[in-house]
Design a protein around this motif. Structure first.
Motif, PDB file in Angstrom:
ATOM      1  N   HIS A 198       6.589  -2.327   1.921  1.00 25.30           N
ATOM      2  CA  HIS A 198       5.246  -1.819   1.613  1.00 25.30           C
ATOM      3  C   HIS A 198       4.300  -2.947   1.204  1.00 25.30           C
ATOM      4  N   ILE A 199       4.817  -3.933   0.483  1.00 25.16           N
ATOM      5  CA  ILE A 199       3.987  -5.077   0.105  1.00 25.16           C
ATOM      6  C   ILE A 199       3.480  -5.789   1.357  1.00 25.16           C
ATOM      7  N   ALA A 200       4.365  -5.956   2.330  1.00 25.84           N
ATOM      8  CA  ALA A 200       3.973  -6.600   3.587  1.00 25.84           C
ATOM      9  C   ALA A 200       3.019  -5.716   4.378  1.00 25.84           C
ATOM     10  N   GLU A 201       3.295  -4.423   4.424  1.00 24.40           N
ATOM     11  CA  GLU A 201       2.453  -3.493   5.177  1.00 24.40           C
ATOM     12  C   GLU A 201       1.022  -3.491   4.659  1.00 24.40           C
ATOM     13  N   ASN A 202       0.871  -3.543   3.341  1.00 19.55           N
ATOM     14  CA  ASN A 202      -0.459  -3.430   2.740  1.00 19.55           C
ATOM     15  C   ASN A 202      -1.357  -4.639   2.991  1.00 19.55           C
ATOM     16  N   LYS A 203      -0.783  -5.729   3.453  1.00 16.42           N
ATOM     17  CA  LYS A 203      -1.603  -6.911   3.734  1.00 16.42           C
ATOM     18  C   LYS A 203      -2.022  -6.981   5.201  1.00 16.42           C
ATOM     19  N   ALA A 204      -1.436  -6.136   6.047  1.00 18.99           N
ATOM     20  CA  ALA A 204      -1.688  -6.208   7.488  1.00 18.99           C
ATOM     21  C   ALA A 204      -2.937  -5.410   7.839  1.00 18.99           C
ATOM     22  N   LEU A 205      -4.080  -5.978   7.540  1.00 18.78           N
ATOM     23  CA  LEU A 205      -5.359  -5.263   7.687  1.00 18.78           C
ATOM     24  C   LEU A 205      -6.282  -5.946   8.680  1.00 18.78           C
ATOM     25  N   ASP A 206      -5.712  -6.667   9.603  1.00 18.07           N
ATOM     26  CA  ASP A 206      -6.505  -7.423  10.558  1.00 18.07           C
ATOM     27  C   ASP A 206      -6.882  -6.552  11.763  1.00 18.07           C
ATOM     28  N   PHE A 207      -7.618  -5.488  11.471  1.00 15.58           N
ATOM     29  CA  PHE A 207      -8.162  -4.618  12.514  1.00 15.58           C
ATOM     30  C   PHE A 207      -9.516  -4.127  12.035  1.00 15.58           C
ATOM     31  N   LEU A 208     -10.267  -3.502  12.910  1.00 16.35           N
ATOM     32  CA  LEU A 208     -11.626  -3.080  12.568  1.00 16.35           C
ATOM     33  C   LEU A 208     -11.795  -1.587  12.828  1.00 16.35           C
ATOM     34  N   ILE A 209     -12.253  -0.864  11.812  1.00 15.82           N
ATOM     35  CA  ILE A 209     -12.577   0.552  11.976  1.00 15.82           C
ATOM     36  C   ILE A 209     -13.972   0.635  12.590  1.00 15.82           C
ATOM     37  N   SER A 210     -14.118   1.432  13.624  1.00 10.63           N
ATOM     38  CA  SER A 210     -15.400   1.524  14.326  1.00 10.63           C
ATOM     39  C   SER A 210     -16.476   2.124  13.428  1.00 10.63           C
ATOM     40  N   LYS A 241      -0.787  -1.215  -4.977  1.00 10.94           N
ATOM     41  CA  LYS A 241       0.433  -1.496  -5.726  1.00 10.94           C
ATOM     42  C   LYS A 241       1.632  -1.074  -4.897  1.00 10.94           C
ATOM     43  N   ALA A 242       2.678  -1.885  -4.911  1.00 12.22           N
ATOM     44  CA  ALA A 242       3.918  -1.554  -4.218  1.00 12.22           C
ATOM     45  C   ALA A 242       5.044  -2.332  -4.869  1.00 12.22           C
ATOM     46  N   LYS A 270       5.245 -14.465  -2.115  1.00 14.84           N
ATOM     47  CA  LYS A 270       5.945 -14.944  -0.916  1.00 14.84           C
ATOM     48  C   LYS A 270       5.296 -14.399   0.353  1.00 14.84           C
ATOM     49  N   GLU A 271       4.744 -13.178   0.264  1.00 17.22           N
ATOM     50  CA  GLU A 271       4.089 -12.556   1.413  1.00 17.22           C
ATOM     51  C   GLU A 271       2.672 -13.089   1.634  1.00 17.22           C
ATOM     52  N   GLY A 272       2.213 -13.940   0.728  1.00 19.58           N
ATOM     53  CA  GLY A 272       0.911 -14.565   0.920  1.00 19.58           C
ATOM     54  C   GLY A 272      -0.211 -14.047   0.036  1.00 19.58           C
ATOM     55  N   TYR A 273       0.053 -13.053  -0.814  1.00 24.35           N
ATOM     56  CA  TYR A 273      -0.980 -12.592  -1.738  1.00 24.35           C
ATOM     57  C   TYR A 273      -1.334 -13.734  -2.683  1.00 24.35           C
ATOM     58  N   ARG A 274      -2.629 -13.872  -2.930  1.00 22.67           N
ATOM     59  CA  ARG A 274      -3.096 -14.909  -3.845  1.00 22.67           C
ATOM     60  C   ARG A 274      -4.029 -14.317  -4.903  1.00 22.67           C
ATOM     61  N   HIS A 275      -3.876 -13.045  -5.130  1.00 25.34           N
ATOM     62  CA  HIS A 275      -4.687 -12.328  -6.122  1.00 25.34           C
ATOM     63  C   HIS A 275      -3.773 -11.308  -6.786  1.00 25.34           C
ATOM     64  N   ALA A 303      -5.512   7.242  11.652  1.00 29.59           N
ATOM     65  CA  ALA A 303      -4.636   6.068  11.601  1.00 29.59           C
ATOM     66  C   ALA A 303      -3.842   5.937  12.896  1.00 29.59           C
ATOM     67  N   ASN A 304      -3.397   7.065  13.426  1.00 31.02           N
ATOM     68  CA  ASN A 304      -2.647   7.037  14.688  1.00 31.02           C
ATOM     69  C   ASN A 304      -3.496   6.470  15.830  1.00 31.02           C
ATOM     70  N   ASN A 305      -4.791   6.751  15.798  1.00 32.28           N
ATOM     71  CA  ASN A 305      -5.684   6.239  16.840  1.00 32.28           C
ATOM     72  C   ASN A 305      -5.743   4.715  16.837  1.00 32.28           C
ATOM     73  N   TYR A 306      -5.552   4.119  15.642  1.00 27.81           N
ATOM     74  CA  TYR A 306      -5.604   2.657  15.516  1.00 27.81           C
ATOM     75  C   TYR A 306      -4.209   2.028  15.517  1.00 27.81           C
ATOM     76  N   ASN A 307      -3.202   2.880  15.632  1.00 27.44           N
ATOM     77  CA  ASN A 307      -1.815   2.408  15.592  1.00 27.44           C
ATOM     78  C   ASN A 307      -1.525   1.665  14.288  1.00 27.44           C
ATOM     79  N   VAL A 308      -2.028   2.230  13.192  1.00 28.68           N
ATOM     80  CA  VAL A 308      -1.775   1.677  11.865  1.00 28.68           C
ATOM     81  C   VAL A 308      -1.286   2.801  10.966  1.00 28.68           C
ATOM     82  N   THR A 309      -0.864   2.468   9.770  1.00 28.35           N
ATOM     83  CA  THR A 309      -0.437   3.479   8.812  1.00 28.35           C
ATOM     84  C   THR A 309      -1.644   4.017   8.042  1.00 28.35           C
TER      85      THR A 309
END
Length: 282
Positions: A246-258, A240-241, A41-46, A215-221
């Protein structure tokens, strides 16, 4: 940017979503069913499961009940570590197909090069016979790709020397501070995709002060940072969650680590030194 719709291309040309939903340690029944359904439901397809996890039936039921077209979800399962040999592997695979009841699997792995109670022992001959069975499964179309898990450089060389099909995947223990460089280098050099099981070190990365500050510098967990790190190293994480949050949190990876911060993470000390480590993977 990596999101749930992004993919890697395996060495046989098929694609696999860059983020997977892991089901290790999720008990069969209501919890496995609802967790898998929530992930879909959260959009995982794997979705990644295994006979040894004991939850294939619930995972398969969730996929069927969600109603998604079979070709739109990528499903992995695995041959139990204790099962070795050609005929034994074929029998176990058919049991997996029956339990999942979704027609076919997208990826089928040898779960380990040795039984769990004989870690580090040599099973070269048995692994060759087992892999020959997986090649038959692959050629039959009942698995769209085949691969391995927990295989060292030695174990991979053994297969490459004696068999026809190069593994598409090697699923290994991989997280910030423990990235198995020898295995990783060899695996990537042979165009085999690395999948990271326990990419959060079963939650132990949460205790890292260094990762918390970054993580705090990127405002992510911290989990989001650790999962994004895997993707930026070309590795496929399998978080795994069981909770929707947590399932929703783990998919929110639309940021870039420098680049600078990636270099910092690459030389990071083991973020979970007390976590179990498979010594044979070194």
């Amino acid at each position: 940017m990596a999101v749930l719709t992004d993919v890697y291309e395996l060495n046989n040309g098929i694609t696999i979503p860059k983020i997977g939903f892991g089901t290790w340690q999720i008990p069969d029944g209501k919890i496995a069913y609802e967790s898998t359904l929530t992930a879909l439901k959260e959009g995982y397809r794997h979705i990644d499961t295994a006979m040894a996890y004991g939850n294939e039936a619930s995972v398969g039921r969730a996929i069927r009940d969600f109603g998604i077209a079979r070709e739109n979800v990528f499903v992995t399962s695995k041959l139990p570590p204790a099962i070795k040999g050609h005929d034994e592997a074929l029998t176990a695979f058919n049991e997996t197909l029956s339990a999942l009841n979704i027609g076919y699997v997208d990826l089928y792995l040898i779960h380990a090069p040795w039984p769990s109670n004989e870690i580090g022992q040599n099973f070269d001959t048995e692994n060759i016979a087992t892999w020959e069975a997986l090649e038959e499964i692959y050629k039959s179309g009942k698995a769209r790709a085949i691969g391995v898990s927990n295989f060292t450089v030695h174990d991979l060389k053994n297969l490459l020397k004696h068999t026809d099909v190069v593994p598409a995947v090697n699923q290994i223990q991989y997280y910030v501070g423990f990235t198995e460089p020898k295995i990783t280098t060899f695996t990537k050099a042979h165009n085999i995709l690395i999948e990271a099981y326990s990419p959060l070190a079963t939650g132990d990365v949460l205790h890292s002060t260094e990762l918390t500050q970054l993580a705090n510098n990127y405002n992510v967990t911290v989990p989001q940072l650790a999962l994004r790190y895997c993707i930026q190293t070309g590795v496929l994480p399998l978080p795994k969650a069981t909770s929707q949050a947590h399932i929703a949190e783990n998919k929110a990876l639309d940021f870039l680590i420098s680049t600078i911060d990636m270099e910092r993470l690459n030389v990071c000390q083991d973020t979970a030194p007390s976590h179990f480590h498979n010594a044979t993977q070194g």
